[in-house]
Design an enzyme around this catalytic site. Structure first.
Site, mmCIF file in Angstrom:
data_model
loop_
_atom_site.group_PDB
_atom_site.id
_atom_site.type_symbol
_atom_site.label_atom_id
_atom_site.label_comp_id
_atom_site.label_asym_id
_atom_site.label_seq_id
_atom_site.Cartn_x
_atom_site.Cartn_y
_atom_site.Cartn_z
ATOM 1 N N GLU A 4 -3.376 0.668 -6.124
ATOM 2 C CA GLU A 4 -2.735 -0.861 -6.310
ATOM 3 C C GLU A 4 -2.149 0.087 -8.145
ATOM 4 O O GLU A 4 -3.353 0.365 -9.046
ATOM 5 C CB GLU A 4 -2.700 -1.669 -6.629
ATOM 6 C CG GLU A 4 -1.922 -2.266 -6.292
ATOM 7 C CD GLU A 4 -0.640 -1.478 -5.616
ATOM 8 O OE1 GLU A 4 0.429 -1.369 -6.576
ATOM 9 O OE2 GLU A 4 -0.615 -2.138 -4.807
ATOM 10 N N CYS A 48 1.123 -0.921 0.189
ATOM 11 C CA CYS A 48 -0.144 -0.460 -0.219
ATOM 12 C C CYS A 48 1.088 1.251 0.069
ATOM 13 O O CYS A 48 1.571 1.514 1.395
ATOM 14 C CB CYS A 48 -0.739 -0.222 0.549
ATOM 15 S SG CYS A 48 -2.211 1.180 1.412
#
Length: 228
Positions: A107, A2
């Site tokens: 992402e 992340c």
């Protein structure tokens, strides 16, 4: 992993979701592109007051034994599988756990000529909490920095085509247990660190504007057709 996320939810809604009576001195500003080393919103538990409180921490955990603060830039994520073993995280895993507040994260998928960003949210578009750890570091010059890291786990089916890791999104029913400083049994804590089910999430291809952390506007989450 992340590496970027968002928090644009109204503070009053955050108070309700995370059961916080006072938002404190937090100056709310919509954040569409939160990046490592920036200050992030977290929830901690105050044992003396017996209630949760809101605190800003620097994203990128600096272990208490670090020689300088630069180490934090490399510690934005912590693998769930090795928390109890790694010297950088094992103490915080037992005693200093937090909720990192968010309402979406990004992402990137590798394509032939570029990386396509995707934006992930809950199906109900509500704010949620990443499982986090926090630490306080003090420099030789007595500078104090409170910092945090976001825990990651194996990707669920939705994320697997994009990346093999994802942040741990805790169930709201697990917040109390995760924040409880009296709970130090690592096996029980590990059980909370599971991938969120794919059916509870949405995925949207978004603008490459998010690639630059200087960009912080709703344009970052604007849907965009994937380009090969």
């Amino acid at each position: 992993m992340c590496g970027r996320f968002t928090l644009v939810t109204d503070p009053e809604r955050l108070k309700q979701v995370f059961d916080i009576s006072d938002i404190g001195n937090y100056q709310f500003e919509a954040q569409y592109n939160i990046a490592p080393t920036q200050m992030v919103a977290t929830v901690l538990y105050n044992s003396e007051a017996e209630k949760r409180h809101f605190q800003l921490l620097r994203w990128g955990l600096i272990p208490s034994w670090a020689k300088d603060s630069k180490m934090g830039a490399r510690m934005i994520n912590a693998r769930a599988e090795t928390l109890a073993e790694k010297p950088s995280f094992r103490s915080a895993f037992k005693r200093r756990r937090c909720l990192v507040v968010a309402d979406g994260f990004y992402e990137w998928k590798k394509l032939e000529t570029k990386k396509q960003p995707y934006y992930f949210q809950l199906q109900n578009k509500q704010p949620f909490a990443f499982a986090g750890l926090w630490e306080e570091w003090q420099s030789p010059e007595d500078e104090k920095i409170a910092s945090c890291t976001i825990i990651t786990t194996n990707a669920n089916e939705l994320l697997q085509p994009i990346h093999n890791r994802m942040p741990v999104i805790l169930q709201q029913s697990d917040y109390e247990q995760w924040l409880d400083p009296k709970l130090q049994e690592t096996e029980l804590l590990q059980e909370l660190l599971q991938p969120l089910k794919s059916e509870n999430m949405t995925m949207t291809a978004v603008s490459i504007r998010v690639n630059n952390p200087k960009n912080n506007s709703s344009e970052c989450i604007k849907p965009e057709r994937e380009k090969n």
